[in-house]
Motif scaffolding. Structure first.
Motif, mmCIF file in Angstrom:
data_model
loop_
_atom_site.group_PDB
_atom_site.id
_atom_site.type_symbol
_atom_site.label_atom_id
_atom_site.label_comp_id
_atom_site.label_asym_id
_atom_site.label_seq_id
_atom_site.Cartn_x
_atom_site.Cartn_y
_atom_site.Cartn_z
ATOM 1 N N VAL A 32 0.853 -1.177 0.000
ATOM 2 C CA VAL A 32 0.000 0.000 0.000
ATOM 3 C C VAL A 32 0.896 1.235 0.000
ATOM 4 C CG1 VAL A 32 -1.764 1.240 1.284
ATOM 5 C CG2 VAL A 32 -1.787 -1.242 1.234
ATOM 6 N N VAL A 33 0.547 2.219 -0.812
ATOM 7 C CA VAL A 33 1.365 3.418 -0.949
ATOM 8 C C VAL A 33 0.604 4.593 -0.356
ATOM 9 C CG1 VAL A 33 2.527 4.933 -2.600
ATOM 10 C CG2 VAL A 33 2.364 2.496 -3.051
ATOM 11 N N PHE A 34 1.312 5.454 0.338
ATOM 12 C CA PHE A 34 0.679 6.663 0.846
ATOM 13 C C PHE A 34 1.499 7.855 0.413
ATOM 14 C CE2 PHE A 34 3.436 8.030 4.343
ATOM 15 C CZ PHE A 34 4.219 6.906 4.536
ATOM 16 N N PRO A 35 0.863 9.042 0.358
ATOM 17 C CA PRO A 35 1.616 10.218 -0.059
ATOM 18 C C PRO A 35 2.763 10.459 0.910
ATOM 19 C CG PRO A 35 -0.613 10.823 0.633
ATOM 20 C CD PRO A 35 -0.502 9.342 0.704
ATOM 21 N N GLY A 36 3.931 10.691 0.376
ATOM 22 C CA GLY A 36 5.100 10.887 1.216
ATOM 23 C C GLY A 36 5.032 12.175 2.008
ATOM 24 N N LYS A 37 5.914 12.288 2.977
ATOM 25 C CA LYS A 37 5.970 13.498 3.790
ATOM 26 C C LYS A 37 6.453 14.642 2.910
ATOM 27 C CE LYS A 37 6.975 10.905 7.959
ATOM 28 N NZ LYS A 37 7.941 10.617 9.002
ATOM 29 N N LEU A 51 -0.183 7.008 9.003
ATOM 30 C CA LEU A 51 -0.331 6.533 7.625
ATOM 31 C C LEU A 51 0.733 5.490 7.290
ATOM 32 C CD1 LEU A 51 -1.090 9.857 5.712
ATOM 33 C CD2 LEU A 51 -2.666 7.962 6.125
ATOM 34 N N GLN A 52 1.965 5.755 7.696
ATOM 35 C CA GLN A 52 3.040 4.815 7.411
ATOM 36 C C GLN A 52 2.830 3.502 8.161
ATOM 37 O OE1 GLN A 52 6.951 6.331 8.155
ATOM 38 N NE2 GLN A 52 7.952 4.556 7.317
ATOM 39 N N GLN A 53 2.441 3.575 9.415
ATOM 40 C CA GLN A 53 2.189 2.358 10.183
ATOM 41 C C GLN A 53 1.030 1.560 9.591
ATOM 42 O OE1 GLN A 53 1.653 3.721 14.185
ATOM 43 N NE2 GLN A 53 3.833 4.038 14.520
ATOM 44 N N ALA A 114 -8.835 6.020 0.476
ATOM 45 C CA ALA A 114 -9.555 7.280 0.681
ATOM 46 C C ALA A 114 -8.750 8.223 1.577
ATOM 47 C CB ALA A 114 -10.924 7.013 1.298
ATOM 48 N N VAL A 115 -8.187 7.704 2.655
ATOM 49 C CA VAL A 115 -7.384 8.546 3.550
ATOM 50 C C VAL A 115 -6.138 9.056 2.829
ATOM 51 C CG1 VAL A 115 -5.961 8.508 5.646
ATOM 52 C CG2 VAL A 115 -8.226 7.513 5.687
ATOM 53 N N GLY A 116 -5.507 8.202 2.045
ATOM 54 C CA GLY A 116 -4.335 8.632 1.278
ATOM 55 C C GLY A 116 -4.681 9.728 0.283
ATOM 56 N N ARG A 117 -5.823 9.563 -0.391
ATOM 57 C CA ARG A 117 -6.257 10.584 -1.359
ATOM 58 C C ARG A 117 -6.587 11.901 -0.657
ATOM 59 N NH1 ARG A 117 -5.351 13.263 -5.284
ATOM 60 N NH2 ARG A 117 -7.089 14.189 -6.352
ATOM 61 N N LEU A 118 -7.288 11.828 0.466
ATOM 62 C CA LEU A 118 -7.594 13.040 1.226
ATOM 63 C C LEU A 118 -6.319 13.736 1.701
ATOM 64 C CD1 LEU A 118 -10.656 11.863 3.335
ATOM 65 C CD2 LEU A 118 -10.652 13.581 1.528
ATOM 66 N N THR A 119 -5.340 12.968 2.081
ATOM 67 C CA THR A 119 -4.065 13.543 2.517
ATOM 68 C C THR A 119 -3.373 14.237 1.353
ATOM 69 O OG1 THR A 119 -3.872 11.824 4.192
ATOM 70 C CG2 THR A 119 -1.871 13.034 3.647
ATOM 71 N N ALA A 120 -3.388 13.633 0.176
ATOM 72 C CA ALA A 120 -2.775 14.259 -0.997
ATOM 73 C C ALA A 120 -3.508 15.555 -1.360
ATOM 74 C CB ALA A 120 -2.800 13.288 -2.178
ATOM 75 N N GLN A 125 -3.899 21.604 -1.163
ATOM 76 C CA GLN A 125 -4.573 22.784 -0.627
ATOM 77 C C GLN A 125 -3.630 23.619 0.235
ATOM 78 O OE1 GLN A 125 -7.962 21.078 1.377
ATOM 79 N NE2 GLN A 125 -9.226 21.133 -0.477
ATOM 80 N N GLN A 126 -2.776 22.967 1.016
ATOM 81 C CA GLN A 126 -1.821 23.696 1.849
ATOM 82 C C GLN A 126 -0.828 24.467 0.976
ATOM 83 O OE1 GLN A 126 -1.969 24.040 5.131
ATOM 84 N NE2 GLN A 126 -0.209 25.414 5.079
ATOM 85 N N ARG A 127 -0.409 23.867 -0.117
ATOM 86 C CA ARG A 127 0.498 24.576 -1.030
ATOM 87 C C ARG A 127 -0.192 25.804 -1.624
ATOM 88 N NH1 ARG A 127 1.794 19.056 -2.185
ATOM 89 N NH2 ARG A 127 3.934 18.630 -1.559
ATOM 90 N N THR A 128 -1.457 25.649 -2.004
ATOM 91 C CA THR A 128 -2.223 26.770 -2.556
ATOM 92 C C THR A 128 -2.376 27.881 -1.522
ATOM 93 O OG1 THR A 128 -3.432 25.255 -3.991
ATOM 94 C CG2 THR A 128 -4.404 27.433 -3.642
#
Length: 144
Positions: A32-37, A51-53, A114-120, A125-128
């Motif tokens: 499973v892949v999650f958006p990196g830090k 997320l990593q755990q 879903a959690v990974g997508r919301l995090t991405a 949004q934070q960058r914007t």
């Protein structure tokens, strides 16, 4: 504690090093892949650790039939019958358990995605927000 302090960064580096040394053998294939830090924006350290755990520990539930010999299975005539009955009963229970766990595994994967997508999306949004704040800062300084 400030998330940008050198002490916090050292603690975080030690946690990541320890986590990389102790890989769990229950990961799903493909992993499973999650958006990196993110390196360019502030982020919640606890969220990314969770997320990593989660990515490392989402289990693969499918199990095989495992049966131990009993004293009854050693008897000459009855032993074979006892083994067949036990194997049949265990197979029924294992079938329904695997079916329920397979459904739970699919739910876990969907929730994880879903959690990974919301995090991405939150990262974007934070960058914007930071870009807009940087554009707005000169206007605010000129007005004062």
């Amino acid at each position: 504690m400030n998330e940008t302090s050198p002490v916090w960064n050292e603690i975080q580096a030690r946690i990541e090093a320890a986590a990389s040394r102790e890989q769990l053998d229950t990961t799903v294939s493909p992993p499973v892949v999650f958006p990196g830090k993110p390196a360019d924006i502030a982020y919640d350290v606890a969220l990314y650790n969770h997320l990593q755990q989660a990515a490392e520990t989402i289990p693969n539930f499918d199990r095989d039939l495992q049966m131990n010999d009993t004293a009854w299975s050693q008897l000459p005539l009855i032993g074979t019958l006892v083994q067949k009955v036990r194997r049949g009963l265990h197979s029924i229970a294992l079938f329904y358990t695997n079916r329920a766990l397979q459904h739970q595994q699919q739910v876990n994967k969907q929730l994880w995605e879903a959690v990974g997508r919301l995090t991405a999306v939150t990262q974007q949004q934070q960058r914007t927000i930071e870009t807009l704040q940087a554009q707005h800062a000169p206007d605010t300084q000129a007005d004062s």
